[in-house]
Structure formats: C-alpha cells, structure tokens
Design a protein around this motif. Structure first.
Motif, PDB file in Angstrom:
ATOM      1  N   VAL A  55       0.782  -1.072   0.076  1.00 52.26           N
ATOM      2  CA  VAL A  55      -0.053   0.015  -0.053  1.00 52.26           C
ATOM      3  C   VAL A  55       0.976   1.252   0.114  1.00 52.26           C
ATOM      4  N   SER A  56       2.140   1.092   0.613  1.00 58.10           N
ATOM      5  CA  SER A  56       3.141   2.221   0.576  1.00 58.10           C
ATOM      6  C   SER A  56       3.504   2.436  -0.644  1.00 58.10           C
ATOM      7  N   ASP A  57       3.942   1.584  -1.526  1.00 56.34           N
ATOM      8  CA  ASP A  57       4.260   1.679  -2.805  1.00 56.34           C
ATOM      9  C   ASP A  57       3.137   2.241  -3.780  1.00 56.34           C
ATOM     10  N   ILE A  58       2.079   1.911  -3.542  1.00 51.08           N
ATOM     11  CA  ILE A  58       0.922   2.112  -4.529  1.00 51.08           C
ATOM     12  C   ILE A  58       0.652   3.827  -4.084  1.00 51.08           C
ATOM     13  N   SER A  59       0.489   3.866  -2.753  1.00 53.83           N
ATOM     14  CA  SER A  59      -0.039   5.372  -2.135  1.00 53.83           C
ATOM     15  C   SER A  59       1.024   6.504  -2.140  1.00 53.83           C
ATOM     16  N   GLY A  60       2.236   5.973  -2.017  1.00 54.03           N
ATOM     17  CA  GLY A  60       3.348   6.938  -1.718  1.00 54.03           C
ATOM     18  C   GLY A  60       3.450   7.502  -0.233  1.00 54.03           C
ATOM     19  N   TYR A  61       2.588   7.140   0.389  1.00 53.59           N
ATOM     20  CA  TYR A  61       2.652   7.442   2.109  1.00 53.59           C
ATOM     21  C   TYR A  61       4.025   6.235   2.603  1.00 53.59           C
ATOM     22  N   GLN A  62       4.482   6.818   3.641  1.00 52.04           N
ATOM     23  CA  GLN A  62       5.363   5.847   4.325  1.00 52.04           C
ATOM     24  C   GLN A  62       4.697   4.730   4.957  1.00 52.04           C
ATOM     25  N   ILE A  63       5.647   3.845   5.057  1.00 51.51           N
ATOM     26  CA  ILE A  63       4.972   2.512   5.519  1.00 51.51           C
ATOM     27  C   ILE A  63       4.668   2.494   7.103  1.00 51.51           C
ATOM     28  N   GLY A  64       5.160   3.394   7.753  1.00 49.83           N
ATOM     29  CA  GLY A  64       4.408   3.612   9.311  1.00 49.83           C
ATOM     30  C   GLY A  64       3.199   4.265   9.052  1.00 49.83           C
ATOM     31  N   THR A  65       2.921   5.126   8.242  1.00 51.05           N
ATOM     32  CA  THR A  65       1.530   5.926   8.029  1.00 51.05           C
ATOM     33  C   THR A  65       0.701   4.855   7.650  1.00 51.05           C
ATOM     34  N   VAL A  66       1.016   4.065   6.627  1.00 48.78           N
ATOM     35  CA  VAL A  66       0.085   2.994   6.161  1.00 48.78           C
ATOM     36  C   VAL A  66      -0.300   2.155   7.225  1.00 48.78           C
ATOM     37  N   GLY A  67       0.857   1.624   8.196  1.00 53.24           N
ATOM     38  CA  GLY A  67       0.632   0.890   9.142  1.00 53.24           C
ATOM     39  C   GLY A  67      -0.352   1.402  10.048  1.00 53.24           C
ATOM     40  N   ILE A  68      -0.391   2.902  10.438  1.00 53.36           N
ATOM     41  CA  ILE A  68      -1.294   3.525  11.319  1.00 53.36           C
ATOM     42  C   ILE A  68      -2.873   3.442  10.770  1.00 53.36           C
ATOM     43  N   ALA A  69      -2.880   3.689   9.689  1.00 50.64           N
ATOM     44  CA  ALA A  69      -4.224   3.478   8.873  1.00 50.64           C
ATOM     45  C   ALA A  69      -4.846   1.919   8.927  1.00 50.64           C
ATOM     46  N   LEU A  70      -4.087   1.160   8.409  1.00 47.59           N
ATOM     47  CA  LEU A  70      -4.532  -0.294   8.724  1.00 47.59           C
ATOM     48  C   LEU A  70      -4.580  -0.612   9.959  1.00 47.59           C
ATOM     49  N   ASN A  71      -3.890  -0.504  10.895  1.00 46.49           N
ATOM     50  CA  ASN A  71      -4.146  -0.905  12.191  1.00 46.49           C
ATOM     51  C   ASN A  71      -5.370  -0.077  12.998  1.00 46.49           C
ATOM     52  N   ALA A  72      -5.704   1.336  12.479  1.00 47.51           N
ATOM     53  CA  ALA A  72      -7.003   1.812  12.851  1.00 47.51           C
ATOM     54  C   ALA A  72      -8.200   1.083  12.337  1.00 47.51           C
TER      55      ALA A  72
END
Length: 185
Positions: A55-72
């Motif tokens: 998702v980070s590669d697709i969206s351009g968001y950093q891995i930790g930021t994507v992790g926050i969203a998915l964990n939410a």
C-alpha cells in the motif's frame, strides 16, 4: 494505618504501571528496527508488513503511516465486534499504533535510509535479525500486558464473535491479507 498503606500500595502500583508502559514504548522502538531490517533485507516479510509495504508503494505514503491507517481499521473492527466489551485497554491501541507508525517511519526513513543490503548472506542475516528482534519486542509487549497489537486484537474479536479458535482465525486472516496484497501488487 490502612489509609497510609493504601496510598503506598497505590503509589507502588502506579510506578509498576509506569515501568510497564515505558517498557512497552521501548519495545515499540525495538520493533521498528526489526520491521525496517526485514524490509531492507527484501527477501521475505510477514503478511502485515507485506500489505503495508504494498500500500505504501501504491499510495506513496510512508510504511509507518500506512500501518497506522490499517491498524486503525483493526481497532474499528474490535470496536464494532466487541461493543460494550471494548475497554480502555483496547482504546490504548491507538497510542500503540501511532507510536509504532512514527517509530517505523523514523527508523526506516530517517535513521536507516541509506542501508542497502546487496549480498544474499547479508540479506539473510538482516531478515533473521529483524525477525528475532520482532519476536523479542512482541514478547515483551505481551508480557507487560499493557496493550495488544491491533491485528491481534481484531483477530481475537473476530474469533470470539465467530466462536472460532484464535490460531485458526489468525491464520485465515493472514491468508486473506496475503490475497489482498497479491491482488494489489
């Protein structure tokens, strides 16, 4: 004498809670190194790291930021499934996921941005090191029993609501995450 003992006992309990919370935060920072090492090794990651990286590669968001969203999303699943059984300990996962997301971003993008592992033996070493660090950090978080990781909490909530065995539920969730990751790739 009873009042004095209660205040002393309460103070020592508060100190123990503080120590457990600090140990949990140290474990989160340690975990972020493990995640970064396995990602930098680039020869295999767990299902959760695979989906966050994709998702980070697709969206351009950093891995930790994507992790926050998915964990939410995992916390939201718990909130919906547990209803009135969703307790303060579950809500504490918000602190965990934000801390973990920022720590992963800091370690991966600020502390280790230039770590490039080229030889296969070195990649294997960093994969094993990262996996061992993650196992240690997760064990510490579980032992201090302050908070659970959001994916584990969601898995537990799903297992409870479907009356399924937790290990089986967790394996099914991993399989679904892998299918989603492959579909997105």
């Amino acid at each position: 004498a009873t009042i004095k003992c209660r205040s002393i006992c309460t103070a020592s309990e508060d100190i123990m809670k503080l120590k457990r919370g600090l140990l949990c935060l140290v474990s989160i920072f340690l975990f972020s190194f493990g995640v970064s090492f396995t990602l930098k090794a680039a020869i295999g990651v767990g299902s959760w790291d695979a989906i966050t990286q994709t998702v980070s590669d697709i969206s351009g968001y950093q891995i930790g930021t994507v992790g926050i969203a998915l964990n939410a999303i995992c916390i939201l699943i718990q909130f919906i499934l547990l209803g009135k059984d969703f307790k303060f300990k579950h809500a504490m996962q918000v602190v965990l996921i934000v801390s973990l997301g920022y720590a992963i971003n800091f370690v991966h993008y600020d502390l280790l941005p230039d770590l490039t592992i080229t030889s296969y033996p070195a990649k294997l070493f960093f994969l094993i090191l990262g996996t061992a660090i993650n196992a240690l950090a997760v064990s510490i978080v579980m032992l201090v029993d302050v908070v659970t990781f959001a994916l584990e909490g969601a898995s537990l909530a799903i297992a409870k609501s479907l009356k399924m065995d937790f290990p089986l539920t967790r394996q099914i969730i991993d399989a679904v995450i892998i299918m989603i990751t492959v579909t997105l790739s």
